[in-house]
Design an enzyme around this catalytic site. Sequence first.
Site, mmCIF file in Angstrom:
data_model
loop_
_atom_site.group_PDB
_atom_site.id
_atom_site.type_symbol
_atom_site.label_atom_id
_atom_site.label_comp_id
_atom_site.label_asym_id
_atom_site.label_seq_id
_atom_site.Cartn_x
_atom_site.Cartn_y
_atom_site.Cartn_z
ATOM 1 N N ARG A 16 16.872 -5.178 -19.302
ATOM 2 C CA ARG A 16 17.247 -6.417 -20.000
ATOM 3 C C ARG A 16 16.727 -6.403 -21.436
ATOM 4 N NH1 ARG A 16 17.798 -10.707 -16.032
ATOM 5 N NH2 ARG A 16 18.413 -11.989 -17.791
ATOM 6 N N LYS A 66 6.105 5.841 -18.288
ATOM 7 C CA LYS A 66 4.994 5.168 -18.977
ATOM 8 C C LYS A 66 3.720 6.020 -19.050
ATOM 9 C CE LYS A 66 6.508 0.462 -17.972
ATOM 10 N NZ LYS A 66 6.136 -0.877 -17.513
ATOM 11 N N GLY A 126 -1.607 -5.350 -4.431
ATOM 12 C CA GLY A 126 -1.008 -4.125 -4.972
ATOM 13 C C GLY A 126 -2.000 -3.424 -5.873
HETATM 14 P P1 ATR Z 1 4.031 0.050 -9.718
HETATM 15 O O1 ATR Z 1 3.907 1.070 -10.797
HETATM 16 O O2 ATR Z 1 5.184 -0.891 -9.863
HETATM 17 O O3 ATR Z 1 2.759 -0.679 -9.470
HETATM 18 P P2 ATR Z 1 3.596 1.819 -7.480
HETATM 19 O O4 ATR Z 1 2.593 2.572 -8.268
HETATM 20 O O5 ATR Z 1 4.610 2.554 -6.681
HETATM 21 O O6 ATR Z 1 4.452 0.864 -8.401
HETATM 22 O O7 ATR Z 1 2.801 0.810 -6.540
HETATM 23 C C1 ATR Z 1 3.446 0.000 -5.609
HETATM 24 C C2 ATR Z 1 2.430 -0.926 -4.984
HETATM 25 O O8 ATR Z 1 3.094 -1.759 -4.033
HETATM 26 C C3 ATR Z 1 1.330 -0.216 -4.220
HETATM 27 O O9 ATR Z 1 0.148 -0.987 -4.314
HETATM 28 C C4 ATR Z 1 1.875 -0.211 -2.787
HETATM 29 O O10 ATR Z 1 0.893 -0.100 -1.791
HETATM 30 P P3 ATR Z 1 0.337 1.366 -1.378
HETATM 31 O O11 ATR Z 1 -0.611 1.793 -2.481
HETATM 32 O O12 ATR Z 1 -0.349 1.151 -0.087
HETATM 33 O O13 ATR Z 1 1.555 2.255 -1.276
HETATM 34 C C5 ATR Z 1 2.486 -1.592 -2.751
HETATM 35 N N1 ATR Z 1 3.502 -1.771 -1.719
HETATM 36 C C6 ATR Z 1 4.758 -1.278 -1.713
HETATM 37 N N2 ATR Z 1 5.437 -1.695 -0.639
HETATM 38 C C7 ATR Z 1 4.574 -2.481 0.075
HETATM 39 C C8 ATR Z 1 4.674 -3.218 1.300
HETATM 40 N N3 ATR Z 1 5.801 -3.226 2.018
HETATM 41 N N4 ATR Z 1 3.594 -3.912 1.712
HETATM 42 C C9 ATR Z 1 2.459 -3.905 0.988
HETATM 43 N N5 ATR Z 1 2.310 -3.234 -0.166
HETATM 44 C C10 ATR Z 1 3.342 -2.528 -0.615
#
Ligand code: ATR
Length: 262
Positions: A16, A66, A126
């Site tokens: 966007r 990034k 997260g």
């Molecule tokens: P970003 O750069 O957007 O933060 P990422 O590095 O892939 O993306 O991180 C995704 C986050 O969402 C992580 O904290 C992940 O938890 P894990 O470290 O245990 O993988 C979390 N996450 C993704 N799907 C999830 C779910 N269904 N329930 C809980 N946490 C989730």
Amino acid sequence: MSKQFAVIGNPIEQSRSPELHHAFAAKTGIDLCYSKRLAALDGFSESVERFFAEGGIGMNVTVPFKEQAFSQCAVLTERAQIAKAVNTLWMENGVLHGDNTDGQGLVDAIHALDWNLENTDILIIGAGGATRGVIYPLVKAGAKKIVIANRTLARAEQLVSDLKEAVHEAELSAIALEQLEGQFDFVINATSASLTGDTLILPETLQFKHAYEMAYGKPSSFLEQAKARGVPTAEGYGMLVGQAIKSFSIWNGVKPNLKDFL
Ligand code: ATR
């Protein structure tokens, strides 16, 4: 010729940023052209070099580049060094500079809602790049305690150990997702759960006064549960606009008003 800007990523169609930057330009009277650039997964640095060699002024960087942008910059702002990720690039004296405006974008979006961050206790769910980018700006804005809850506890613990020194004004700790409990001023969903359509469960033992979902435009089980409790909620469009305004002001020296674009 108009000043040239671009956002680079892969994929890039969903971005966007061009519409936002053109709206800021219209409001502030700046003549610019902001385009989308798709880079091959192994073609990021070449694409950045070409853009600036052709006279480009500034670039935003999105998924998955990034961290690569961070490695490529000769000069970084403090918050970009701490985030270990860069979303804003520009050239100064022939040298590539990088900043990360995502966290300040979140802080500005929260302030635009008139929610107060001074002396607050914050739970962030997260522990990925999105969380890493916002901790330092949240602490600078007044958060005094931040708990990071993650499905994979070790990742949250690693984040805390990486950032503890840089944000020593605040108390930082890590918990597992199953340990969600206690009272917080804010709970922020920084997981990708809403993007993938997964459900997050907020137990009754967890209490909070405001809820912020970083994703936007998607159904969010996190926001539904927060709304059912009657607390004020918001989703990440404000953060998106906030980070874009911050990039715009770095490049153009003029800061549009966030509330005009929500
Ligand atoms: P970003 O750069 O957007 O933060 P990422 O590095 O892939 O993306 O991180 C995704 C986050 O969402 C992580 O904290 C992940 O938890 P894990 O470290 O245990 O993988 C979390 N996450 C993704 N799907 C999830 C779910 N269904 N329930 C809980 N946490 C989730």
